[in-house]
Design an enzyme around this catalytic site. Structure first.
Site, PDB file in Angstrom:
ATOM      1  N   THR A 260       0.806   1.307   0.060  1.00 34.34           N
ATOM      2  CA  THR A 260      -0.283   1.947  -0.674  1.00 34.34           C
ATOM      3  C   THR A 260       0.173   3.258  -1.295  1.00 34.34           C
ATOM      4  OG1 THR A 260      -1.844   0.933   0.859  1.00 34.34           O
ATOM      5  CG2 THR A 260      -2.664   2.720  -0.506  1.00 34.34           C
TER       6      THR A 260
ATOM      7  N   ARG B 124      -5.292   8.862   2.491  1.00 38.56           N
ATOM      8  CA  ARG B 124      -5.437   7.909   3.590  1.00 38.56           C
ATOM      9  C   ARG B 124      -5.623   8.700   4.871  1.00 38.56           C
ATOM     10  NH1 ARG B 124      -2.601   2.396   5.041  1.00 38.56           N
ATOM     11  NH2 ARG B 124      -4.003   1.986   3.307  1.00 38.56           N
TER      12      ARG B 124
END
Lengths: 316, 316, 316
Positions: C54, C103
């Site tokens: 990611t 995140r």
């Protein structure tokens, strides 16, 4: 056209290796024409173990070509901690970058990655196996200092067992005629038999093994020192006993020829004393300097970008 | 020309410091003319201990000047784990970057690096010693808020023993006439004697020490709060006892003058309550904002790049 | 104009989601016109837990738009270790970057950050809550493969309890008419009741729950496999018992329709065998490929940069 990778020095033919060295020399002499050749391109640095020097050198190389970088600097920062295989990571990162430099503690990991990647993989060091950009740096530096890569007497000193740079450079120099190899190490860290069997013997190279650095110094054309690498030892005691076994200092260097360059892949601990740094024979900071140009050349080679000065690519 | 470094505030002369603040102010007012001054240049951020704020601020500064960055964000990601000295790292990274920002837990490490580097070193914080870019930020913010850097009564509150930003700012403000220093701390965290001896006494600065924040608030022109830094304590117990000793909130702030800016180098824990954030006197997010412009100015200064609006460089 | 954020899929209206997918499709077909839309812009990637895929995907997206990146790749590299709140970090980093991808292991952290940031926040995964860019990738890939997002029978298989990608995709597909959901999991890892209550029931979606993958395969239009995520388990024993519960291989895939794409958010361990990789139904590497374009589209959307080909922005 098939994607080419740089997993070990002989991933490139001898002609290609020499073309690479020539390109690196040209860029070092005159970097300006190369400053935008990788505009819009991305290098991924996937480092499963830390390495300031190699990672930053690759990143600097890409930035100096106008490109950009992304990546990770340790396995704990990667998806390896979730159990992903190197093959899957290679496939995935092929979508994020145009070329990948990978360092991995396991031998063969970059080769495996290259079987699945859609972009070129550069081996930036895999355990005790190979570190081919370092080998090209060593060749570039020796050629700059000695004017040739053949008919040289090269002394390798230190940890010749685990030192992958020694194995790779031995193989690389074996391609050239008339070189003599002098392996100087403690008994426990001798050059592995397979290196001799696979590279020296088939090519009829001359070599000897010894523990005595001092005795060999006067006859060497090149001295390649290495660090006793703590991280390759299984027990602390062996490391502590062997780590100080060789130590090159200004006094000792008086025994060596005045034009014998001293190479070292760095980092160094005690094996080269600070009083050697200002000696003109000290070539290890040259190696660092050359490293950026070698890595620029590798990136251009693998991306198939021709040298704007010659119109030629490194790879055939 | 000798390479200049920024190891502590007085690495730059007072004139140079003021020129730096002026440049930062001009860039903050109008960043566009500066957006490509560092095209093709590289900043290395060598952070031997983590710091989101300082590292990202330096990187943002370089990016906003058109440059690029590389580096590492923790000692475990560097070759320090292989025993490399800071001197060797500095020499090596001089080949990869045009300017280096270094944070290190050991006092003096950036100074030592500067003795070996071929490119400018910026001290981005070395243990309890100095954090000179933070000091420039503090000066910039105070000058913006108060219109001057002299004849101010400045209160420093919290950990004055380990807080290097306090030591640096005290020294920096001592260069200006008529400032009064009020050091507010628990007994255990008083300003060190050497700070008083070296910076306040020789310059005949007026100062006092107290434990009572509330009593001092009405007379302050500027309040500089600091965090009790857990990572500087040797035992948990002392930290737990002292960490909550000062806590500025909206109620307490009613005692302070309406134009007394509250500074804090951040991160903050409990020493400034959230209900202060919307008070116009809260200046700590201004500091963060100013930080990018100060670091842009430092980079331009050390690289010798003139301000395109004035044609002048910061350093003589 | 208010700053928009992307915290969960329905941070964007359905029309906006579809405009986002359209933009990603256009960029995938023809990336060149988009290569400089973010020149001079900075993306911060604040990753409080590691994620190769990611993070690198977001960074690649920004680089491919001409922008630059900074950030950190693990909480230990951030000021979180000094106790800074996410709110303060968001305010601070708003000064360093034009858009932030975050995140965080704690559900709700990106939402909280968005309440304090002055620049757009993208949730790049927050614990078991949401991972909205992954959801957009899943929708893009399904639409490419099936030509539509409605009237599909979608099987979800594996860890449906902790798998946030499943929860998000279920909610997203519930927006379209006529979809049927088949939840295939061991008893211990069933889809949470709240997902059914909040997304399926109010929209009158049809669903069933089962433990039998094999029986369902022939009737599926789409199969979404997930990894049993070790890091979400509280004890090793449960993980070891459940991790191998489903394993899709070439043999099993013979039971499925010839045009049933197999999706997986990756990384995968054993739940999809290597012999599936070369089957045309394997769509999980397509997802990785699409990921970069989705993230490019999200960045352009939040920065309000119009598509140069249509003149339109994604958000209203």
């Amino acid at each position: 056209m098939a994607v080419r990778h740089f997993i070990e020095p002989n991933s490139f033919s001898l002609d290609e290796q020499l073309a690479l060295l020539d390109l690196a020399d040209r860029m070092e002499a005159n970097p300006a024409p190369y400053a935008h050749l990788c505009d819009g391109r991305i290098l991924a640095t996937l480092f499963y173990e830390p390495s300031t020097r190699t990672r930053l050198s690759f990143e600097s190389a890409m930035l100096r070509l106008g490109g950009k970088t992304l990546g990770f600097a340790g396995a704990q920062l990667s998806s390896a901690s979730k159990g992903e295989t190197v093959a899957d990571t290679a496939r995935v990162v092929s979508n994020y970058a145009d070329v990948i430099a990978m360092r991995h503690p396991k031998e063969g990991a970059p080769l495996r990655a290259s079987m699945y990647a859609r972009v070129p993989i550069i081996n930036a060091g895999d355990g005790g196996h190979a570190h081919p950009s370092q080998t090209m740096i060593d060749l570039m530096t020796i050629r700059q200092r000695k004017g040739r890569l053949d008919h040289l007497t090269i002394g390798f000193c230190g940890d010749l067992k685990f030192g992958r740079t020694v194995h790779s450079l031995t193989a690389a120099l074996s391609q050239f005629e008339g070189n003599k190899f002098v392996f100087i190490s403690p008994e426990e860290l001798r050059i592995p038999q397979y290196v001799k069997d696979e590279t020296l013997t088939p090519l009829h190279q001359t070599y000897k093994e010894t523990t005595d650095l001092e005795a060999e110094l006067p006859a060497l054309d090149v001295l390649y020192m290495t660090r006793i690498q703590q991280e390759r030892f299984f027990n602390e005691e062996d490391y502590l006993r062997l780590k100080g076994c060789y130590s090159l200092n200004a006094k000792l260097l008086e025994l060596a020829p005045p034009d014998m360059p001293v190479l070292h892949p760095l980092p160094r601990i005690d094996e080269i004393k600070l009083d050697v740094d200002n000696d003109l024979r000290a070539a290890y900071f040259d190696q660092v300097h050359n490293g950026v140009y070698i890595r620029m050349a590798i990136i251009l080679a693998l991306l198939g970008i021709p040298d704007p000065l010659t119109g030629k690519t490194v790879l055939n």
